[in-house]
Design a protein around this motif. Sequence first.
Motif, PDB file in Angstrom:
ATOM      1  N   PRO A   1       6.193  76.561  91.418  1.00  0.00           N
ATOM      2  CA  PRO A   1       5.218  77.004  90.407  1.00  0.00           C
ATOM      3  C   PRO A   1       4.493  75.864  89.709  1.00  0.00           C
ATOM      4  O   PRO A   1       3.285  75.968  89.431  1.00  0.00           O
ATOM      5  N   ILE A   2       5.190  74.777  89.396  1.00  0.00           N
ATOM      6  CA  ILE A   2       4.529  73.655  88.689  1.00  0.00           C
ATOM      7  C   ILE A   2       3.507  72.986  89.586  1.00  0.00           C
ATOM      8  O   ILE A   2       2.376  72.693  89.161  1.00  0.00           O
ATOM      9  N   LEU A   3       3.852  72.744  90.859  1.00  0.00           N
ATOM     10  CA  LEU A   3       2.886  72.141  91.784  1.00  0.00           C
ATOM     11  C   LEU A   3       1.706  73.060  92.013  1.00  0.00           C
ATOM     12  O   LEU A   3       0.561  72.605  92.127  1.00  0.00           O
ATOM     13  N   CYS A   4       1.957  74.368  92.097  1.00  0.00           N
ATOM     14  CA  CYS A   4       0.856  75.313  92.287  1.00  0.00           C
ATOM     15  C   CYS A   4      -0.132  75.239  91.122  1.00  0.00           C
ATOM     16  O   CYS A   4      -1.351  75.206  91.326  1.00  0.00           O
ATOM     17  N   ASP A   5       0.396  75.225  89.905  1.00  0.00           N
ATOM     18  CA  ASP A   5      -0.484  75.183  88.734  1.00  0.00           C
ATOM     19  C   ASP A   5      -1.251  73.876  88.637  1.00  0.00           C
ATOM     20  O   ASP A   5      -2.413  73.855  88.202  1.00  0.00           O
ATOM     21  N   CYS A   6      -0.600  72.763  89.004  1.00  0.00           N
ATOM     22  CA  CYS A   6      -1.220  71.448  88.818  1.00  0.00           C
ATOM     23  C   CYS A   6      -2.086  71.012  89.995  1.00  0.00           C
ATOM     24  O   CYS A   6      -3.062  70.276  89.801  1.00  0.00           O
ATOM     25  N   ILE A   7      -1.750  71.450  91.199  1.00  0.00           N
ATOM     26  CA  ILE A   7      -2.399  70.903  92.391  1.00  0.00           C
ATOM     27  C   ILE A   7      -3.386  71.883  93.026  1.00  0.00           C
ATOM     28  O   ILE A   7      -4.467  71.498  93.466  1.00  0.00           O
ATOM     29  N   LEU A   8      -3.038  73.169  93.057  1.00  0.00           N
ATOM     30  CA  LEU A   8      -3.825  74.144  93.813  1.00  0.00           C
ATOM     31  C   LEU A   8      -4.826  74.873  92.930  1.00  0.00           C
ATOM     32  O   LEU A   8      -4.637  75.016  91.714  1.00  0.00           O
ATOM     33  N   GLU A   9      -5.880  75.341  93.592  1.00  0.00           N
ATOM     34  CA  GLU A   9      -6.823  76.254  92.921  1.00  0.00           C
ATOM     35  C   GLU A   9      -6.164  77.626  92.815  1.00  0.00           C
ATOM     36  O   GLU A   9      -5.215  77.935  93.544  1.00  0.00           O
TER      37      GLU A   9
ATOM     38  N   THR B   1      -1.791  81.426  99.167  1.00  0.00           N
ATOM     39  CA  THR B   1      -2.049  81.195 100.590  1.00  0.00           C
ATOM     40  C   THR B   1      -1.461  79.881 101.094  1.00  0.00           C
ATOM     41  O   THR B   1      -1.072  79.767 102.256  1.00  0.00           O
ATOM     42  N   ILE B   2      -1.426  78.887 100.233  1.00  0.00           N
ATOM     43  CA  ILE B   2      -0.883  77.583 100.628  1.00  0.00           C
ATOM     44  C   ILE B   2       0.549  77.476 100.132  1.00  0.00           C
ATOM     45  O   ILE B   2       0.809  77.482  98.928  1.00  0.00           O
ATOM     46  N   LEU B   3       1.485  77.392 101.068  1.00  0.00           N
ATOM     47  CA  LEU B   3       2.906  77.317 100.716  1.00  0.00           C
ATOM     48  C   LEU B   3       3.455  75.895 100.829  1.00  0.00           C
ATOM     49  O   LEU B   3       4.417  75.541 100.145  1.00  0.00           O
ATOM     50  N   THR B   4       2.846  75.078 101.680  1.00  0.00           N
ATOM     51  CA  THR B   4       3.289  73.686 101.853  1.00  0.00           C
ATOM     52  C   THR B   4       2.069  72.784 101.993  1.00  0.00           C
ATOM     53  O   THR B   4       0.983  73.228 102.398  1.00  0.00           O
ATOM     54  N   LEU B   5       2.273  71.532 101.664  1.00  0.00           N
ATOM     55  CA  LEU B   5       1.246  70.508 101.851  1.00  0.00           C
ATOM     56  C   LEU B   5       1.922  69.251 102.395  1.00  0.00           C
ATOM     57  O   LEU B   5       3.078  68.970 102.088  1.00  0.00           O
ATOM     58  N   SER B   6       1.166  68.505 103.181  1.00  0.00           N
ATOM     59  CA  SER B   6       1.699  67.223 103.643  1.00  0.00           C
ATOM     60  C   SER B   6       1.730  66.243 102.472  1.00  0.00           C
ATOM     61  O   SER B   6       1.050  66.434 101.453  1.00  0.00           O
TER      62      SER B   6
ATOM     63  N   GLU C   1      -3.113  63.077  97.448  1.00  0.00           N
ATOM     64  CA  GLU C   1      -4.573  63.003  97.337  1.00  0.00           C
ATOM     65  C   GLU C   1      -5.104  64.034  96.342  1.00  0.00           C
ATOM     66  O   GLU C   1      -5.951  63.721  95.495  1.00  0.00           O
ATOM     67  N   ARG C   2      -4.591  65.245  96.407  1.00  0.00           N
ATOM     68  CA  ARG C   2      -5.032  66.286  95.473  1.00  0.00           C
ATOM     69  C   ARG C   2      -4.620  65.944  94.038  1.00  0.00           C
ATOM     70  O   ARG C   2      -5.369  66.211  93.095  1.00  0.00           O
ATOM     71  N   CYS C   3      -3.441  65.386  93.897  1.00  0.00           N
ATOM     72  CA  CYS C   3      -2.965  65.017  92.562  1.00  0.00           C
ATOM     73  C   CYS C   3      -3.864  63.957  91.940  1.00  0.00           C
ATOM     74  O   CYS C   3      -4.259  64.063  90.774  1.00  0.00           O
ATOM     75  N   LEU C   4      -4.210  62.932  92.721  1.00  0.00           N
ATOM     76  CA  LEU C   4      -5.076  61.865  92.207  1.00  0.00           C
ATOM     77  C   LEU C   4      -6.459  62.395  91.847  1.00  0.00           C
ATOM     78  O   LEU C   4      -7.078  61.943  90.872  1.00  0.00           O
ATOM     79  N   GLN C   5      -6.950  63.356  92.613  1.00  0.00           N
ATOM     80  CA  GLN C   5      -8.266  63.926  92.331  1.00  0.00           C
ATOM     81  C   GLN C   5      -8.288  64.700  91.019  1.00  0.00           C
ATOM     82  O   GLN C   5      -9.316  64.760  90.333  1.00  0.00           O
ATOM     83  N   ARG C   6      -7.161  65.292  90.641  1.00  0.00           N
ATOM     84  CA  ARG C   6      -7.119  66.102  89.430  1.00  0.00           C
ATOM     85  C   ARG C   6      -6.806  65.270  88.173  1.00  0.00           C
ATOM     86  O   ARG C   6      -6.985  65.752  87.057  1.00  0.00           O
ATOM     87  N   LEU C   7      -6.317  64.047  88.355  1.00  0.00           N
ATOM     88  CA  LEU C   7      -6.102  63.168  87.213  1.00  0.00           C
ATOM     89  C   LEU C   7      -7.433  62.575  86.744  1.00  0.00           C
ATOM     90  O   LEU C   7      -8.375  62.436  87.523  1.00  0.00           O
ATOM     91  N   LYS C   8      -7.514  62.234  85.474  1.00  0.00           N
ATOM     92  CA  LYS C   8      -8.734  61.672  84.911  1.00  0.00           C
ATOM     93  C   LYS C   8      -8.803  60.170  85.224  1.00  0.00           C
ATOM     94  O   LYS C   8      -7.784  59.483  85.217  1.00  0.00           O
ATOM     95  N   PRO C   9      -9.991  59.644  85.504  1.00  0.00           N
ATOM     96  CA  PRO C   9     -10.097  58.205  85.811  1.00  0.00           C
ATOM     97  C   PRO C   9      -9.921  57.357  84.562  1.00  0.00           C
ATOM     98  O   PRO C   9     -10.266  57.742  83.448  1.00  0.00           O
ATOM     99  N   ALA C  10      -9.367  56.177  84.754  1.00  0.00           N
ATOM    100  CA  ALA C  10      -9.218  55.161  83.705  1.00  0.00           C
ATOM    101  C   ALA C  10      -9.129  53.816  84.417  1.00  0.00           C
ATOM    102  O   ALA C  10      -9.089  53.739  85.652  1.00  0.00           O
TER     103      ALA C  10
END
Length: 614
Positions: A466-474, A480-485, A491-500
């Motif tokens: 549930p935590i990964l779904c909320d933070c990583i997935l749309e 629909t997505i149960l696993t990710l490489s 890559e998805r995590c870095l995209q959702r973080l704010k740049p600094a």
Amino acid sequence: MFAKSFRVKSNTALKGSDRRKLRADVASAFPAFGPEQLSELVPGKDELNIVKLYAHKGDAVNVYVTGGNPVLFELKGALYPTVYTLWSYPDLLPAFTTWPPVLEKLVGGADLMLPGLTVPPGGLPQVQQGDLCAITLVGSRAPVAIGVATMSTAEMLASGLKGRGFTVLHTYLDHLWQFGAKSSPPSIALLDQDPPECRGNVKEEGPVQVDSVLQGDMECLTLHGDAESSMAHKALPSEATEEWREAGMDQDPADGKTFQEQMDELLLRCFFHALKCRVTKADLPLLTSTFLEWVGEQGRKVPTPSIVTPCSSLHHYCFPFLTCISAVSSPEGQQLDIKKSSYKKLSKFLHHMMKEQIVQVKELSKGVESIVAVDWKHPRITSFVVPEPSPTAQGVQEDTKEKPYHPPEIEPLYCIPANMTSLFQASGHTKGSTLSGSEVRAIIIDYAKKNNLVDANNKNLVKMDPILCDCILEKAEQHTILTLSWDKLIERCLQRLKPAYQVTFYGQEPIVKKGKICPIDITLAQRACNKKVTLIRNLEVFGLDPHSVAAILQQRGQASATITPVPGAKDAIQVQIQGNQINHLSRLLLEEYNIPRKYIQGLEKAPKTGKKKS
């Protein structure tokens, strides 16, 4: 070499055959080692690792670690002991002694200059050019640095102990020392209990002169005193002499004023001197760093002070400022240390001048201030009398070199937004925390392993909780997505973080800023009569002075250059120069200032040079 952090490539245990080879190499490099000492340094069975790393300048270094401490490092095929090893074997290398305040400069990356040495009663150790040497501090035989002699002992003495004496490779307190147990130097008694004397160039007629010249954050420190004051120092206890030297006083305060009051007075005199002699209305707004550089120009026209000491709290532009303040307004033998004034910092002094309505100072961006207005009719400015330059001031400008520009080190970071805190809170991070890419990767991997999310059938896949779904997935993907490489997850995590990003200017503490760094922006614009002009913005972000850049481009391009406000941006300025000067600008930024190309946009607009006809 290890003044800045390095990057570790690998850390592996050393095999038996490699240990034997290393032991033979050590015996060849250091014949003084006996069989027992070699076994202690390169054990046959105890843990011994080889750490391959890259120094901040890109040099490949092999570090040998045993007992939790680096004991040897190998650079370009040559072996060198670390301070941890030298503390166990203090007589392994010929040792030269310097003063404790010099250590701070060596840790910062400076080489050891010959005037910084103290000459013991028995004379300097006999070495040849290229010999490896230890560096100790007055009062102890425990080495605090190692370096390579740039000349022989005979050449050192022939030069009058002037010039660069040792290329420093490693010091106590640097990043290689921090790679170990971070222990302090042991107490190793002197072989001769008589305290060493600092011998300078002594003549029968004239003063005794002792120079302490350092390379690094400060180009030079010079100490000049007369024979009488030198004798007075010898008459004082060593603790009092050191305290007076650190305070910058060779005599009692004059006219009953405290040392702090003298510092305040010197600072005020030089401030008004620069305002009257250099700054004009056309120069405003003026960066405080530029103002300090101009103050230094005034200082080079007058006699240098008899003593100049460093002030580590100032920006690297500020060394001419120190020289000017002491030289313009101080009697012979006096000096300035802003840290010992009542203001402590230059920014606090400028804000005090703003309260007195002499100047107005504004912050252009975080950490970048400028003088935007000056009250030229203020009584304190009009009443200030500019001192006459002394005849002995001739040649000071040629002797005082400006500090070279060092491009800032920029490291991209990631900032945790509110909707990602649940993923990072277990690792102790909260909203607004900044992390590097490697730290984010390590936290994600640790989270997946601790929560048993690694797919048992395919270790390359991570199951979505549930935590990964909320933070990583749309939202549409959560069912629909149960696993990710691993790669997709990170890559998805870095995209959702704010740049600094973290920017570190030479000689200063790192500054962390949110958002993306603004690159140097170069554009072309049309003016009257279809004339082109080149506009350069965001130079201040990289510690560059727009006035200096404009002056260089004006000279090289043989075109007029001005500093103008940036339209629509409050308190931001830009350089405007006639014509398409991007070729000159490209050489200046890339080749001379060493700014990475990725932080410069607009270089593709340079005029194309036509082929010469044969």
